[in-house]
Design an enzyme around this catalytic site. Structure first.
Site, PDB file in Angstrom:
ATOM      1  N   CYS A  99      24.592  50.231 -19.556  1.00  0.00           N
ATOM      2  CA  CYS A  99      24.702  48.938 -18.877  1.00  0.00           C
ATOM      3  C   CYS A  99      23.577  47.969 -19.225  1.00  0.00           C
ATOM      4  O   CYS A  99      23.589  46.833 -18.770  1.00  0.00           O
ATOM      5  CB  CYS A  99      24.781  49.141 -17.367  1.00  0.00           C
ATOM      6  N   HIS A 132      20.752  42.149 -11.710  1.00  0.00           N
ATOM      7  CA  HIS A 132      21.765  43.143 -12.101  1.00  0.00           C
ATOM      8  C   HIS A 132      22.821  43.206 -10.998  1.00  0.00           C
ATOM      9  O   HIS A 132      24.008  43.154 -11.286  1.00  0.00           O
ATOM     10  CB  HIS A 132      21.120  44.507 -12.317  1.00  0.00           C
ATOM     11  N   GLU A 141      16.728  47.448  -7.016  1.00  0.00           N
ATOM     12  CA  GLU A 141      16.405  46.192  -7.669  1.00  0.00           C
ATOM     13  C   GLU A 141      15.555  45.293  -6.775  1.00  0.00           C
ATOM     14  O   GLU A 141      14.615  44.632  -7.248  1.00  0.00           O
ATOM     15  CB  GLU A 141      17.687  45.468  -8.074  1.00  0.00           C
ATOM     16  N   LYS A 182      28.036  39.321 -10.937  1.00  0.00           N
ATOM     17  CA  LYS A 182      29.015  40.407 -10.835  1.00  0.00           C
ATOM     18  C   LYS A 182      29.882  40.252  -9.591  1.00  0.00           C
ATOM     19  O   LYS A 182      30.974  40.815  -9.522  1.00  0.00           O
ATOM     20  CB  LYS A 182      28.314  41.761 -10.815  1.00  0.00           C
ATOM     21  N   HIS A 190      31.720  44.088 -13.045  1.00  0.00           N
ATOM     22  CA  HIS A 190      30.720  44.783 -13.851  1.00  0.00           C
ATOM     23  C   HIS A 190      31.403  45.306 -15.113  1.00  0.00           C
ATOM     24  O   HIS A 190      32.103  46.318 -15.077  1.00  0.00           O
ATOM     25  CB  HIS A 190      30.130  45.930 -13.032  1.00  0.00           C
ATOM     26  N   PHE A 237      22.783  53.685 -16.323  1.00  0.00           N
ATOM     27  CA  PHE A 237      22.765  55.126 -16.135  1.00  0.00           C
ATOM     28  C   PHE A 237      21.776  55.770 -17.107  1.00  0.00           C
ATOM     29  O   PHE A 237      21.564  55.286 -18.218  1.00  0.00           O
ATOM     30  CB  PHE A 237      24.154  55.711 -16.379  1.00  0.00           C
TER      31      PHE A 237
END
Length: 422
Positions: free
Chosen positions: A169, A309, A320, A341, A346, A405
Site C-alpha cells: 500500500c 493514509h 496514524e 479514501k 482504498h 502491510f
C-alpha cells in the site's frame, strides 16, 4: 549537482469519473464513489461494496489488441500516462527518449486477469490439475508485473530505465520517490511515474474477508468508508491510477512547463513487527515523516496540509494519529488533515499516487479536500480531519503519508519550487 524533480503533468483514473477535473470535482464536493460491487456477483462475500470505475477502454482510445493484451490495471496506467503527457505539453516538446524513464507502482498486479484465467484453466475451480491449454497466450504478461512499466514505456516513447515498484500500500508513494531519485542523481531527465491497481476481484475480496479488514456496511455503501469516525468498521476496496510527468526543474523551466509541485523530500521505514499489525505509537511512520521533512529542508510548522493514509480501520487510524503527533509535534493540532479514501476507497498500491494527485491539486487551488462520512470522530483520533466539507486554505507544502502491510511506512513532502531550498 543540484538537480530537482518537479511534477509537470497529471493523469487520473478514479472512481466517480475519469480525468483530473472529474477527480477534483468529486473530492471538493465531498461525494463518495463507493457502491455495491457490479464487476461480478459478490453476493457470497462478507464485504460487498467497493469504489469502482465506470471504464470503457475503447472509449479511452485503447485498441482491441491492447484491450486483449493488457489487464485492467495496465489499461488504467496507459490511459493515465497519456493524459499526464498531454497535460505536461511534453508530447509537443523535443525530449530525449533515452533520458526518459518509467516508474510504475502496483500493489496487486494483474490480479483481475489472473483471477479470471485461473477460473478458465481450472474449469471454475473443479480441476485439481489445471489445463494450461486453455490459458491466454498473454498470461505470462499478467504474471510479470514489469509488463505495466513496459506498456507505459511503449505508450509514451520512453526508452530509459523502466521499473515496477511493488511495496504493497506504499507503492504509489515509493514509485514516485524512485522516479524523483533517478532525476536527482542524473540517470534521467524525465520520468513517467505513478501507480495503478484494479484489485476488485473475488480473490481479493476473499482475502480481506478472511482477516475482516473491509467494511460490512453493505446496505449503506456510500457511508461505508469513514476514516477516523467512531462508527467505522474497515476499509472499502477501490481501484484506479494516477500517473505523473516528472522533470528536472531547470529543463522544465527552460521549456516553459507548468509546474504543479516539487518532490521536495521523501522517506520510507519498516518496522519488522507484524504482517498486518501496527505498533500503536506510530514510531516508524513518524521517523519517515521526520526524514522526509529533513530532506525537504522543511520544519513541521512549514506543512500546510496532510494527505492522510486514513484507511478507515481502527488500528490504522489510531496509529496514524499517533505518528502525526509524534512527527509534527504541536503543529499536528494546527494542520488540516484529510483522507480521500472516504470518497474513492482504498485501491491498495495505487492510492498513494491518487493522494499525490489530490495533494498537488490542493496546492494549485488552495482547497483542502474533506474526509467524507466523518460525523462522530473517534476520541482517539483528535486532530483536525476536515470533516464532510472541503476547506479553502493556503496550501504551499503538503505532507502525504502511506502505511502498508508488513510494517512499511512512507512519507513525501510536496512543495512549490520557490518555497524549497535552492
Amino acid at each position: 549537482m543540484n538537480r530537482r524533480a518537479v511534477i509537470t503533468g497529471v493523469g487520473v483514473l478514479a472512481p466517480g469519473g475519469t480525468g483530473v477535473q472529474n477527480f477534483w470535482d468529486l473530492l471538493t464536493e465531498g461525494r463518495t464513489a463507493t457502491r455495491r460491487i457490479t464487476l461480478f456477483d459478490a453476493g457470497s462475500f462478507r464485504s460487498r461494496v467497493a469504489a469502482e470505475i465506470d471504464f470503457d477502454p475503447a472509449g479511452h482510445g485503447l485498441t482491441p489488441q491492447e484491450i486483449q493484451r493488457m489487464d485492467r490495471a495496465a489499461q488504467f496506467a496507459v490511459v493515465g500516462a497519456r493524459e499526464a503527457v498531454a497535460d505536461s505539453g511534453l508530447g509537443t516538446a523535443a525530449f530525449d527518449p533515452h533520458r526518459t524513464g518509467v516508474s510504475i507502482g502496483s500493489g496487486a498486479g494483474a490480479v483481475r486477469r489472473l483471477d479470471s484465467e485461473y477460473r478458465v484453466v481450472s474449469d471454475d475451480g473443479r480441476l485439481d490439475l489445471v489445463d494450461h491449454a486453455y490459458a491466454s497466450r498473454h498470461l505470462y504478461r499478467q504474471c510479470v508485473p514489469s509488463s505495466f512499466a513496459v506498456e507505459v514505456a511503449w505508450a509514451t516513447g520512453a526508452e530509459g530505465p523502466a521499473t515496477v515498484v511493488s511495496t504493497g500500500c506504499t507503492s504509489g508513494l515509493d514509485a514516485v520517490a524512485h522516479a524523483a531519485d533517478l532525476i536527482r542523481d542524473g540517470t534521467a531527465d524525465v520520468m513517467i511515474t505513478g501507480a495503478t491497481d484494479a484489485p476488485i476481484s473475488p480473490i481479493t475480496l476473499a482475502s480481506f474477508d478472511a482477516i475482516k479488514a473491509t467494511s460490512t456496511r453493505n446496505d449503506e455503501p456510500r457511508a461505508a468508508s469513514r476514516p477516523f469516525d467512531a462508527d467505522r468498521d474497515g476499509f472499502v476496496l477501490g481501484e484506479g491510477a494516477a500517473v505523473f510527468v516528472l522533470e528536472e526543474l531547470t529543463g522544465a523551466r527552460d521549456r516553459g512547463a507548468r509546474i504543479y509541485a516539487e518532490i521536495a523530500g521523501h522517506a520510507t521505514r519498516s518496522n519488522g513487527f507484524h504482517m498486518t499489525g501496527l505498533r500503536p505509537d506510530g514510531r516508524e511512520l513518524a521517523e519517515a515523516i521526520t526524514a522526509a521533512l529533513d530532506e525537504a529542508h522543511t520544519s513541521p510548522e512549514g506543512v500546510d496540509y496532510v494527505s492522510a493514509h486514513g484507511s478507515g480501520t481502527p488500528q490504522n487510524d489510531r496509529h496514524e494519529t499517533a505518528a502525526l503527533k509524534r512527527g509534527l509535534g504541536a503543529h499536528a493540532r494546527r494542520t488540516p488533515i484529510s483522507s480521500i479514501k472516504s470518497m474513492v476507497g482504498h485501491s491498495l498500491g495505487s492510492v498513494g499516487s491518487l493522494e499525490i494527485a489530490a495533494s498537488v491539486l490542493a496546492m494549485r487551488h488552495h482547497v483542502v479536500p474533506p474526509t467524507a462520512n466523518l460525523h462522530t470522530p473517534d476520541p482517539e483520533c483528535d486532530l483536525d480531519y476536515v470533516p464532510i466539507t472541503a476547506r479553502e486554505h493556503r496550501t504551499d507544502t503538503v505532507l502525504t503519508v502511506a502505511s502498508g502491510f508488513g510494517g512499511l511506512q512512507s512519507a513525501m513532502v510536496l512543495s512549490r519550487p520557490d518555497r524549497s531550498a535552492a
